[in-house]
Design a protein around this motif. Structure first.
Motif, PDB file in Angstrom:
ATOM      1  N   GLY A 106       0.824  -1.211   0.000  1.00  0.00           N
ATOM      2  CA  GLY A 106       0.000   0.000   0.000  1.00  0.00           C
ATOM      3  C   GLY A 106       0.854   1.255   0.000  1.00  0.00           C
ATOM      4  O   GLY A 106       2.085   1.206   0.209  1.00  0.00           O
ATOM      5  N   ALA A 107       0.184   2.374  -0.248  1.00  0.00           N
ATOM      6  CA  ALA A 107       0.875   3.654  -0.118  1.00  0.00           C
ATOM      7  C   ALA A 107       1.305   3.867   1.327  1.00  0.00           C
ATOM      8  O   ALA A 107       2.293   4.547   1.596  1.00  0.00           O
ATOM      9  CB  ALA A 107      -0.048   4.783  -0.574  1.00  0.00           C
ATOM     10  N   THR A 108       0.582   3.248   2.246  1.00  0.00           N
ATOM     11  CA  THR A 108       0.909   3.385   3.673  1.00  0.00           C
ATOM     12  C   THR A 108       2.346   2.964   3.939  1.00  0.00           C
ATOM     13  O   THR A 108       3.113   3.677   4.594  1.00  0.00           O
ATOM     14  CB  THR A 108      -0.065   2.526   4.508  1.00  0.00           C
ATOM     15  N   TYR A 132      -3.477  14.054   5.652  1.00  0.00           N
ATOM     16  CA  TYR A 132      -3.820  12.660   5.933  1.00  0.00           C
ATOM     17  C   TYR A 132      -3.130  12.260   7.241  1.00  0.00           C
ATOM     18  O   TYR A 132      -1.923  12.502   7.410  1.00  0.00           O
ATOM     19  CB  TYR A 132      -3.368  11.796   4.752  1.00  0.00           C
ATOM     20  N   ASN A 184       0.246  15.972  -1.099  1.00  0.00           N
ATOM     21  CA  ASN A 184      -0.828  15.008  -1.368  1.00  0.00           C
ATOM     22  C   ASN A 184      -1.788  15.705  -2.330  1.00  0.00           C
ATOM     23  O   ASN A 184      -2.540  16.580  -1.941  1.00  0.00           O
ATOM     24  CB  ASN A 184      -1.506  14.652  -0.029  1.00  0.00           C
ATOM     25  N   ASN A 188      -6.510  14.412   0.306  1.00  0.00           N
ATOM     26  CA  ASN A 188      -7.413  13.903   1.331  1.00  0.00           C
ATOM     27  C   ASN A 188      -7.147  14.743   2.584  1.00  0.00           C
ATOM     28  O   ASN A 188      -5.996  14.802   3.009  1.00  0.00           O
ATOM     29  CB  ASN A 188      -7.081  12.424   1.605  1.00  0.00           C
ATOM     30  N   ASP A 216       2.183  12.077  -2.588  1.00  0.00           N
ATOM     31  CA  ASP A 216       1.219  10.993  -2.389  1.00  0.00           C
ATOM     32  C   ASP A 216       0.079  11.223  -3.378  1.00  0.00           C
ATOM     33  O   ASP A 216      -0.700  12.160  -3.248  1.00  0.00           O
ATOM     34  CB  ASP A 216       0.753  11.048  -0.928  1.00  0.00           C
ATOM     35  N   VAL A 218      -2.385   8.895  -4.447  1.00  0.00           N
ATOM     36  CA  VAL A 218      -3.258   7.706  -4.492  1.00  0.00           C
ATOM     37  C   VAL A 218      -4.603   7.987  -5.169  1.00  0.00           C
ATOM     38  O   VAL A 218      -5.256   7.065  -5.634  1.00  0.00           O
ATOM     39  CB  VAL A 218      -3.494   7.072  -3.098  1.00  0.00           C
ATOM     40  N   TYR A 219      -4.998   9.262  -5.250  1.00  0.00           N
ATOM     41  CA  TYR A 219      -6.273   9.590  -5.919  1.00  0.00           C
ATOM     42  C   TYR A 219      -6.050  10.051  -7.365  1.00  0.00           C
ATOM     43  O   TYR A 219      -6.916  10.710  -7.941  1.00  0.00           O
ATOM     44  CB  TYR A 219      -7.032  10.663  -5.126  1.00  0.00           C
ATOM     45  N   SER A 246      -0.997   3.994  -5.366  1.00  0.00           N
ATOM     46  CA  SER A 246      -1.470   2.701  -4.895  1.00  0.00           C
ATOM     47  C   SER A 246      -2.676   2.254  -5.707  1.00  0.00           C
ATOM     48  O   SER A 246      -3.329   3.044  -6.387  1.00  0.00           O
ATOM     49  CB  SER A 246      -1.762   2.819  -3.400  1.00  0.00           C
ATOM     50  N   LYS A 249      -7.475   2.846  -4.404  1.00  0.00           N
ATOM     51  CA  LYS A 249      -8.542   3.740  -4.839  1.00  0.00           C
ATOM     52  C   LYS A 249      -8.855   3.516  -6.314  1.00  0.00           C
ATOM     53  O   LYS A 249     -10.016   3.436  -6.716  1.00  0.00           O
ATOM     54  CB  LYS A 249      -8.118   5.200  -4.636  1.00  0.00           C
ATOM     55  N   LYS A 257      -3.845  -3.670  -0.442  1.00  0.00           N
ATOM     56  CA  LYS A 257      -2.597  -3.045   0.011  1.00  0.00           C
ATOM     57  C   LYS A 257      -1.423  -3.294  -0.947  1.00  0.00           C
ATOM     58  O   LYS A 257      -0.390  -3.862  -0.575  1.00  0.00           O
ATOM     59  CB  LYS A 257      -2.230  -3.541   1.433  1.00  0.00           C
TER      60      LYS A 257
END
Ligand code: PMP
Ligand code: GLN
Length: 407
Positions: A106-108, A132, A184, A188, A216, A218-219, A246, A249, A257
Motif C-alpha cells: 500500500g501507499a501506507t 492525511y 498530497n 485527502n 502521495d 493515491v487519488y 497505490s 482507490k 494493500k
C-alpha cells in the motif's frame, strides 16, 4: 512490567499512545461506531464497488497458478514494468522498472519506508494542513519536525465552500532545516488538486533548500475535471521527487494493500533498505492483478471516475439542499460540509452524536489538523461519496430528517 518507562513515554510523545492505550485512528474509531450503532458509514474512505473484472480475475488466476509465496522485495517485474508503462503513457514520465520502481504494501508502507529511510531526527517536513493523519504519526516516528501550510476556505458567489492554498504560505514554510516536502494531490480530506503555479513554487523552494519532494498521489485517477498533473513532470523536479501511489482507490481494492514508489535509483535503494525490514515483500498474487489493471485502456479509468463524479454530485447537491455549506471537490472520495449553518459549530462533537441522532457517520475535519489548528474548519465534516447510490440516498434522507427542525 513498568509501563511508565522511558520507552512508553517515547511512544506517548510520538502520539502513538494515549493514556497507555494504542491511539486508534479516527477511521477505525468511526467505522467501529458505524458497526456498533448500525449507522451508514460515510466516514472511512473505502468504496462499495467491486474491482474491475480484469483485475479480480487476474488475482484469482494468480492464486490458482500458485503465485502465493514471497515475491522479490522490489516487487514482481511485471508490476514494476506496468507501473513504468503507466507513468510513461499517462504523464510522459520515464522510469527504469529495474531500478526506479518499488512495489510496497500500500501507499501506507511506501510513505512509512520513505520517511524512515530519508529523515534524520530534527529534519523539518512540510505538509499541507489539513493532512492525511498518517503523515503526522510518521514524522513523529522518524523524529522529524512537522511544519504545515494552511489550506484556507472561503465562500464563493454560489454560496459553496472553496478550499485553497496560497503560494506565499507555501514558500514561507521552507526554512534552512527543511529536508522534505510531503504533498498530497489530489488531496485527502479536501479533494483539492494543487494548481501548477503552487507546484512550481514548491519545486523552486525545494531546489533552493535542497529538500526532497515526496508526493502521495493515491487519488490520481479519481479526478472529475482537469486531469492529475504529477509534480515530478515539472522542470527540475524528477530527480528530487519520490512519487507514491497505490491500487486501492483506482481499482476499488483498498484491502489489497499494493502500492508503489517511483524515484531515482539511489532513493529507491534507500527506501527498499527500510521497506525490507517492514514487510520484506508485498501481496504476491495481487501484484500481477494490479499490473493487469494498470494496463487497462484509458477509457476504463475515465468511466470509473465519471461514475464516481455522479455520486459526488448526488451527495453534494443533497447536502446543499439540506442546508450544509459544501465544497464540491475536483477529485477523490470526499466532500467537506460545514455544519455551522445548521447550528453546529463543533463538528467533532457533532460526529460523536450523529450516528445516534441521524444514523450517519462522518469524520470531523479537525482530525486532519494538529491540536488547536482547525480554526474555521472546526465546524467542517468529511463525508465519503465512494459508497453505493442507495447508501448515499438513504444517508441524505436521514440527514434531511435530522436537519429539518434546525433550519
Ligand atoms: N494516502 C492517502 C492520502 C490516503 O487517503 C490513503 C488511504 N486511503 C493512503 C495514503 C493509504 O493508501 P493504501 O491503502 O494504499 O495504503
Ligand atoms: N484513507 C482512508 C480515509 O481517509 C482510510 C485509511 C485508513 O483507515 N487507514 O478514510
Amino acid at each position: 512490567m513498568d509501563t511508565t518507562g522511558p520507552w512508553m513515554r517515547a511512544s506517548q510523545a510520538a502520539g502513538l499512545l494515549v493514556d497507555g492505550e494504542a491511539r486508534p485512528t479516527v477511521f477505525a474509531q468511526m467505522s467501529a461506531k458505524a458497526v456498533a450503532t448500525g449507522a451508514l458509514n460515510l466516514g472511512q474512505g473505502f468504496p462499495d464497488d467491486d474491482p474491475p473484472a480484469v483485475v479480480a480475475d487476474a488475482a484469482i488466476a494468480a492464486i490458482r497458478a500458485g503465485r502465493n509465496q514471497y515475491p522479490p522485495g522490489l516487487g514482481e517485474l511485471e508490476l514494476r514494468e506496468a507501473v513504468a508503462r503507466h507513468q510513461a503513457q499517462w504523464y510522459g514520465l520515464h522510469w527504469d522498472p529495474e531500478t526506479e520502481v518499488l512495489a510496497t504494501t500500500g501507499a501506507t508502507e511506501a510513505l512509512a519506508a520513505t520517511m524512515l529511510a530519508l529523515l534524520e531526527p530534527g529534519d523539518e517536513v512540510v505538509t499541507l494542513e489539513p493532512f492525511y493523519d498518517q503523515y503526522a504519526a510518521l514524522i513523529a516516528l522518524a523524529g522529524g519536525v512537522h511544519r504545515t501550510v494552511p489550506i484556507s476556505s472561503r465562500t464563493d458567489e454560489a454560496g459553496d465552500l472553496v478550499l485553497d492554498v496560497a503560494e506565499d504560505d507555501l514558500r514561507a514554510a521552507f526554512t534552512d532545516r527543511t529536508r522534505m516536502v510531503l504533498l498530497n494531490t489530489p488531496h485527502n480530506p479536501t479533494g483539492l488538486m494543487l494548481w501548477v503555479g503552487a507546484m512550481q513554487a514548491i519545486v523552486e523552494e525545494a531546489i533552493a533548500h535542497d529538500a526532497l519532494i515526496v508526493t502521495d498521489e493515491v487519488y490520481e485517477h479519481l479526478t472529475f475535471g482537469p486531469a492529475h498533473l504529477p509534480i515530478a513532470t515539472l522542470p527540475g523536479a524528477q530527480d528530487r521527487t519520490v512519487s507514491i501511489s497505490s491500487a486501492g482507490k483506482t481499482f476499488s481494492v483498498t484491502g489489497w494493500k499494493i502500492g508503489w514508489v517511483t524515484a531515482r535509483p539511489e532513493l529507491v535503494t534507500a527506501i527498499l533498505g527500510a521497506k525490507q525490514w517492514l514487510t520484506y515483500s508485498s501481496g504476491a498474487p495481487f501484484q500481477p492483478a494490479v499490473a493487469a489493471g494498470l494496463a487497462m485502456p484509458p477509457a476504463a479509468f475515465h468511466d470509473l471516475a465519471q461514475d464516481l463524479r455522479g455520486r459526488r454530485d448526488l451527495l453534494t447537491d443533497g447536502l446543499r439542499s439540506i442546508g450544509f455549506r459544501v465544497s464540491v471537490p475536483e477529485a477523490g472520495y470526499f466532500a467537506v460540509a460545514d455544519a455551522a449553518s445548521l447550528g453546529e459549530p463543533d463538528a467533532a462533537a457533532l460526529c460523536e452524536r450523529l450516528p445516534g441522532e441521524a444514523g450517519v457517520v462522518g469524520i470531523p475535519l479537525s482530525a486532519f489538523y494538529r491540536d488547536g489548528h482547525a480554526g474555521e474548519a472546526s465546524s467542517y465534516l468529511r463525508l465519503a461519496f465512494c459508497k453505493d447510490r442507495p447508501t448515499l440516498e438513504r444517508s441524505l434522507e436521514r440527514l434531511e430528517a435530522w436537519a429539518a427542525p434546525r433550519r
